[in-house]
Design an enzyme around this catalytic site. Structure first.
Site, PDB file in Angstrom:
ATOM      1  N   LYS A   8      39.906  23.444  40.210  1.00 41.48           N
ATOM      2  CA  LYS A   8      39.892  23.672  38.744  1.00 41.48           C
ATOM      3  C   LYS A   8      41.321  23.847  38.273  1.00 41.48           C
ATOM      4  CE  LYS A   8      40.983  28.324  38.915  1.00 41.48           C
ATOM      5  NZ  LYS A   8      42.280  28.885  38.532  1.00 41.48           N
ATOM      6  N   GLY A  99      39.456  28.334  47.420  1.00 41.12           N
ATOM      7  CA  GLY A  99      38.586  29.248  48.187  1.00 41.12           C
ATOM      8  C   GLY A  99      37.324  29.592  47.409  1.00 41.12           C
ATOM      9  N   SER A 101      35.854  27.803  45.096  1.00 35.86           N
ATOM     10  CA  SER A 101      34.983  26.630  45.012  1.00 35.86           C
ATOM     11  C   SER A 101      34.241  26.413  46.337  1.00 35.86           C
ATOM     12  CB  SER A 101      35.820  25.400  44.662  1.00 35.86           C
ATOM     13  OG  SER A 101      35.003  24.308  44.396  1.00 35.86           O
ATOM     14  N   ASP A 133      36.245  34.064  39.837  1.00 35.66           N
ATOM     15  CA  ASP A 133      36.026  32.697  39.336  1.00 35.66           C
ATOM     16  C   ASP A 133      35.008  31.908  40.165  1.00 35.66           C
ATOM     17  OD1 ASP A 133      37.706  32.290  41.441  1.00 35.66           O
ATOM     18  OD2 ASP A 133      39.331  31.351  40.307  1.00 35.66           O
TER      19      ASP A 133
HETATM   20  O1  C5P Z   1      38.115  38.422  41.831  1.00 32.50           O
HETATM   21  P1  C5P Z   1      39.176  37.940  42.757  1.00 32.50           P
HETATM   22  O2  C5P Z   1      38.995  38.456  44.160  1.00 32.50           O
HETATM   23  O3  C5P Z   1      39.401  36.481  42.716  1.00 32.50           O
HETATM   24  O4  C5P Z   1      40.527  38.563  42.220  1.00 32.50           O
HETATM   25  C1  C5P Z   1      41.680  38.650  42.991  1.00 32.50           C
HETATM   26  C2  C5P Z   1      42.591  39.693  42.374  1.00 32.50           C
HETATM   27  O5  C5P Z   1      43.094  39.224  41.121  1.00 32.50           O
HETATM   28  C3  C5P Z   1      41.930  41.005  42.059  1.00 32.50           C
HETATM   29  O6  C5P Z   1      41.940  41.853  43.173  1.00 32.50           O
HETATM   30  C4  C5P Z   1      42.787  41.540  40.938  1.00 32.50           C
HETATM   31  O7  C5P Z   1      43.972  42.094  41.467  1.00 32.50           O
HETATM   32  C5  C5P Z   1      43.179  40.286  40.193  1.00 32.50           C
HETATM   33  N1  C5P Z   1      42.300  40.005  39.048  1.00 32.50           N
HETATM   34  C6  C5P Z   1      42.394  40.793  37.912  1.00 32.50           C
HETATM   35  N2  C5P Z   1      41.573  40.535  36.853  1.00 32.50           N
HETATM   36  C7  C5P Z   1      40.700  39.517  36.889  1.00 32.50           C
HETATM   37  C8  C5P Z   1      40.590  38.705  38.035  1.00 32.50           C
HETATM   38  C9  C5P Z   1      41.421  38.964  39.094  1.00 32.50           C
HETATM   39  O8  C5P Z   1      43.216  41.732  37.859  1.00 32.50           O
HETATM   40  N3  C5P Z   1      39.934  39.293  35.839  1.00 32.50           N
END
Ligand code: C5P
Length: 275
Positions: A8, A99, A101, A133
């Protein structure tokens, strides 16, 4: 069973604020890149086994594909007796959602093959546990994603031709978000919203990420200086920067110039998104 799972890019990413849970409240427009995809190959077996064709990718319980399998097993009570082979084409630390996806694709495969079927809502819930995501990748279409990223609304995006460019290094997503508060703009770099081929481009993570990696700001400014390019932006938390081509522009000409002027260590890809 063999499926391609797309990358994406984010055409817009606004950070509305920092939340109590440490995440950030987002409003982002994401669009799949169907021709840039990893491949998941799943076969019946005695027991679960996971492998990846790319060295350096963890194949233990830390891999998001394995996490997806474990989460699905717990949700359904069905053990996954399959081998899963992941062929990587989407670069890592790129802001291209590789990752996530892979994990979403794995959930969809398990749900297609398994005896017990989860509803789309249940599947989305599991996806949200795997990463902000991941739910987007269950949709397979352009979406506005809000909240942590898990609140999805389908969107219509004009067809555009893009060139993606990523240097040899990657960007850590937690680090990018962690630097957002108090980050400053680099002089001479364009951060403002661009109205480009029917799409409005903006990314609030450029400010903290460009501060740490000025080369990515240079890459964006390089794209913007090309006559064939209508707009340019960093995708997600980087390190990919993309240029949107003007109607009828020849991507190969721009790609060649890009490699020559910005370093041939770049990973470069061109193709179409939206429509
Ligand atoms: O949700 P995901 O594991 O992909 O997010 C990785 C990191 O990105 C989170 O631990 C956080 O530090 C940051 N993040 C955030 N706000 C979001 C999505 C991600 O702060 N909406």
């Amino acid at each position: 069973m063999k499926i391609g799972v797309p990358a994406k890019i984010n055409l817009s990413l606004r950070i509305l604020g920092r939340r109590e849970d440490g995440f950030h409240e987002l409003e982002t427009l994401m669009v799949p890149v169907p021709d840039l995809h990893d491949v998941l190959v799943v076969e019946e077996a005695e027991e679960f086994r996971f492998s990846c064709d790319q060295e350096g990718v963890p194949t233990d319980e830390g891999n998001l594909v394995v996490k997806a399998v474990r989460l699905y097993e717990r949700a359904t009570g069905e053990e996954c007796r399959r081998t899963v082979r992941l062929e990587k084409h989407i670069p890592h630390g790129a802001g291209l959602g590789g990752g996530s996806s892979d994990a979403a694709g794995m959930l969809m495969i398990l749900n297609a093959l398994g005896g017990k079927k989860l509803s789309m809502e249940q599947l989305s819930g599991l996806a949200g546990e795997l990463g902000s995501d991941v739910p987007f990748f269950l949709k397979g279409t352009a979406c506005w994603c809000r909240g942590r990223g898990e609140k999805i609304e389908e969107a219509k995006v004009e067809e555009i031709d893009v060139i993606l460019a990523k240097p040899g290094f990657g960007v850590s997503t937690p680090d990018a978000f962690g630097r957002w508060t108090g980050s400053k703009e680099l002089p001479g770099v364009r951060y403002e919203e661009q109205d480009c081929e029917g799409v409005k481009l903006i990314n609030d993570l450029e400010r903290p990420v460009f501060e740490k990696f000025p080369y990515l700001a240079e890459l964006k400014m390089w794209f913007l200086a090309q006559p064939e390019v209508a707009g340019a932006l960093m995708s997600g938390s980087g390190a990919t920067v993309f240029g949107v081509l003007r109607d009828g522009a020849d991507a190969t000409v721009v790609e060649e110039r890009l490699r020559k002027e910005m370093g041939d260590g770049l990973w470069v890809w061109s193709g179409r998104v939206g429509g």
